[in-house]
Scaffold this motif. Sequence first.
Motif, PDB file in Angstrom:
ATOM      1  N   ASP A  35       1.099   4.456   1.995  1.00 35.23           N
ATOM      2  CA  ASP A  35       0.304   5.325   2.592  1.00 35.23           C
ATOM      3  C   ASP A  35       0.828   6.427   3.497  1.00 35.23           C
ATOM      4  O   ASP A  35       2.466   7.117   3.681  1.00 35.23           O
ATOM      5  N   ARG A  88       0.584  -1.038   0.188  1.00 36.92           N
ATOM      6  CA  ARG A  88       0.001   0.068  -0.127  1.00 36.92           C
ATOM      7  C   ARG A  88       0.885   1.658  -0.234  1.00 36.92           C
ATOM      8  O   ARG A  88       1.896   1.721   0.421  1.00 36.92           O
ATOM      9  N   ALA A  91      -4.597  -0.596   6.244  1.00 35.56           N
ATOM     10  CA  ALA A  91      -4.929  -1.823   4.736  1.00 35.56           C
ATOM     11  C   ALA A  91      -5.891  -0.375   3.829  1.00 35.56           C
ATOM     12  O   ALA A  91      -6.351  -1.338   3.037  1.00 35.56           O
ATOM     13  N   GLU A  92      -6.261   0.479   4.590  1.00 34.42           N
ATOM     14  CA  GLU A  92      -7.406   1.329   4.115  1.00 34.42           C
ATOM     15  C   GLU A  92      -6.360   2.260   3.081  1.00 34.42           C
ATOM     16  O   GLU A  92      -7.004   2.700   2.241  1.00 34.42           O
ATOM     17  N   ALA A  93      -5.233   2.035   3.252  1.00 32.46           N
ATOM     18  CA  ALA A  93      -4.091   2.880   2.270  1.00 32.46           C
ATOM     19  C   ALA A  93      -4.453   2.543   0.622  1.00 32.46           C
ATOM     20  O   ALA A  93      -4.978   1.495   0.630  1.00 32.46           O
ATOM     21  N   MET A  94      -4.707   3.335  -0.078  1.00 29.04           N
ATOM     22  CA  MET A  94      -4.346   2.533  -1.662  1.00 29.04           C
ATOM     23  C   MET A  94      -2.999   2.174  -2.146  1.00 29.04           C
ATOM     24  O   MET A  94      -2.391   2.274  -1.168  1.00 29.04           O
ATOM     25  N   ASP A  95      -3.483   1.642  -3.057  1.00 31.54           N
ATOM     26  CA  ASP A  95      -2.639   0.383  -3.610  1.00 31.54           C
ATOM     27  C   ASP A  95      -1.970   1.271  -4.680  1.00 31.54           C
ATOM     28  O   ASP A  95      -1.765   2.542  -4.383  1.00 31.54           O
ATOM     29  N   VAL A 118       1.787  -3.797   4.367  1.00 31.52           N
ATOM     30  CA  VAL A 118       0.432  -2.331   4.911  1.00 31.52           C
ATOM     31  C   VAL A 118       0.642  -2.414   6.071  1.00 31.52           C
ATOM     32  O   VAL A 118       1.020  -3.425   6.854  1.00 31.52           O
ATOM     33  N   THR A 175       8.367  -1.359   2.897  1.00 41.12           N
ATOM     34  CA  THR A 175       6.630  -1.817   3.026  1.00 41.12           C
ATOM     35  C   THR A 175       5.932  -3.003   3.552  1.00 41.12           C
ATOM     36  O   THR A 175       6.029  -3.480   4.193  1.00 41.12           O
ATOM     37  N   CYS A 179      -2.523   5.200  -6.326  1.00 38.48           N
ATOM     38  CA  CYS A 179      -1.403   6.124  -6.379  1.00 38.48           C
ATOM     39  C   CYS A 179      -1.625   6.333  -8.034  1.00 38.48           C
ATOM     40  O   CYS A 179      -0.933   7.560  -7.347  1.00 38.48           O
TER      41      CYS A 179
END
Length: 342
Positions: free
Chosen positions: A211, A209, A241-245, A307, A301, A249
Motif C-alpha cells: 500500500d 497488499r 483493498a484497492e492496493a496492489m498485491d 489489508v 501489514t 508490485c
Amino acid sequence: MSAPRTVLLTGASGVVGRSLLRENTSPTDGREAAGLRIIAASHSAPAPEAERSVACDVTAERFGLDKESYAALAGAVDVVIHSAGLTEWGLPAERYQPVNIDGTRRVVEFAERAGAVVHFMSTAFVAALADTAPTPLGEGNVCRRYIESKHRAEELLRESGVAHTVFRPTNLVGDSVTGWTSQGQIVQLMSDWIGRGRAPFVPAHAGIRMDFVPQDLLSKAVLRAIQLGDDRGEFWVTYGAEAMDVAACLQVVGKHAAARGRELTVPPIVDPASLDPAELERMPPMTRSYLSVLRDVSEVTVCSGGVLPTSMPELRERYGVPHVSDTTAYLRSLEYATAHLS
Ligand SMILES: NC(=O)c1ccc[n+]([C@@H]2O[C@H](COP(=O)([O-])OP(=O)(O)OC[C@H]3O[C@@H](n4cnc5c(N)ncnc54)[C@H](OP(=O)(O)O)[C@@H]3O)[C@@H](O)[C@H]2O)c1
C-alpha cells in the motif's frame, strides 16, 4: 468556506512538509492552489519552498523561542499541521520519546495557547497495535518503537481535548503526476535494490497488499480539511483493498528495470515463516538487513489485517482527493527517483 487561516507547519523541511508547501502554491495536476498562509517551522534547515519561516525545535520549551516570539506566534496561528517527527526505523524507544511524544505534547501546549486546531501526521502502521490486530506485532520488529511513539502521540492529542484531526498515511511515494519527492524513501530504496536483481527472494506473508500512496494525495486532503475548517476526524491515507498485491508490485519493479535496459528475473515471494534464520545470517550484511526490513514491514501489514484500513472513499468524497492508480504512481515515483535521486 471559513475565513483565511494562518497555519504553522512543523516538519516543513521533511517529505510531507515540502509536499504540503508545494501543493499549497502549485499543485501539479493543474487544480486551483489552496493558497493558505503557511508559516514553515524550521528545525535544522528551512524548507526551500517556504515563504515565511520560524525557528522551531519541538523538543524544547516554547519550541526554543523566547517568550515574546512564542506569544506572537501563538497570537498569529489558528491551525497547526504537526508533521515534525523522527521517522527513521529501528531506533530505541528513548530516541523517539523527545521528538515524537514530548514534541507532540509541546504542540498540544502551543495549540491550547493559540486556540488552534491541530492536524496530526500519524502513520497507518498504528493499525498493527490495535486491540483488534489478528496477531501481536513482534517485539523485535524494526518499526515497533517508531509505531508505538506515533500511537502514544495520538493518545496525547485525544487526552488533551484540543480540537484535532489525525491523518494516518501509509508509505508515501512521489507526486502522482510528476513522481517528484524531496528525498528518496524506503519504498524507492527497496524497489531500486530489488530492481537491480539484488534480492534473492522477497519475504512477504500471503495475501498482503503493498500500500503506497502518492504524497500529494495526503497534502491535498490536509489542505482541504483546513480550508473547510474541519477540526475532527481520523483518516487512513491508504488504498486498502484497492492496493496492489506483492506480485503486481514486483511487476512494476520489473517494468521499471526493463525500461532501463535491465532484464530482471522477478524474485520469488517467500513466506517469512519459512525463512531459516541461519540462512539469513550467512547472507551479506546489506542483503540481510534489506530482507529483514521487508519481512518486518510485511509483519506490520499482517498485524494490521493484511489489508490496511482505508478512508480513501471518504477522502475522495469530502476532500476531492483524485482517483489515482497506485501502480501508475509507483512507476512514476521510481522513474523520478532514478532520474533525480540516484
Ligand atoms: N513519509 C512517509 O512515507 C510517511 C508515512 C507515514 C507517516 N509519516 C509521518 O508524517 C510525518 C512527516 O514525515 P516525513 O516523511 O516528512 O518525515 P521526514 O522527511 O523525516 O521529516 C521530518 C521532519 O521533522 C523535523 N524535525 C525532526 N526533529 C525535529 C525537532 N526536534 N523539532 C522540529 N522539527 C523536527 C525535520 O526537520 P530537520 O530535518 O531539520 O530535523 C523534518 O522537517 C512524520 O511524523 C511521519 O511519522 C510519513
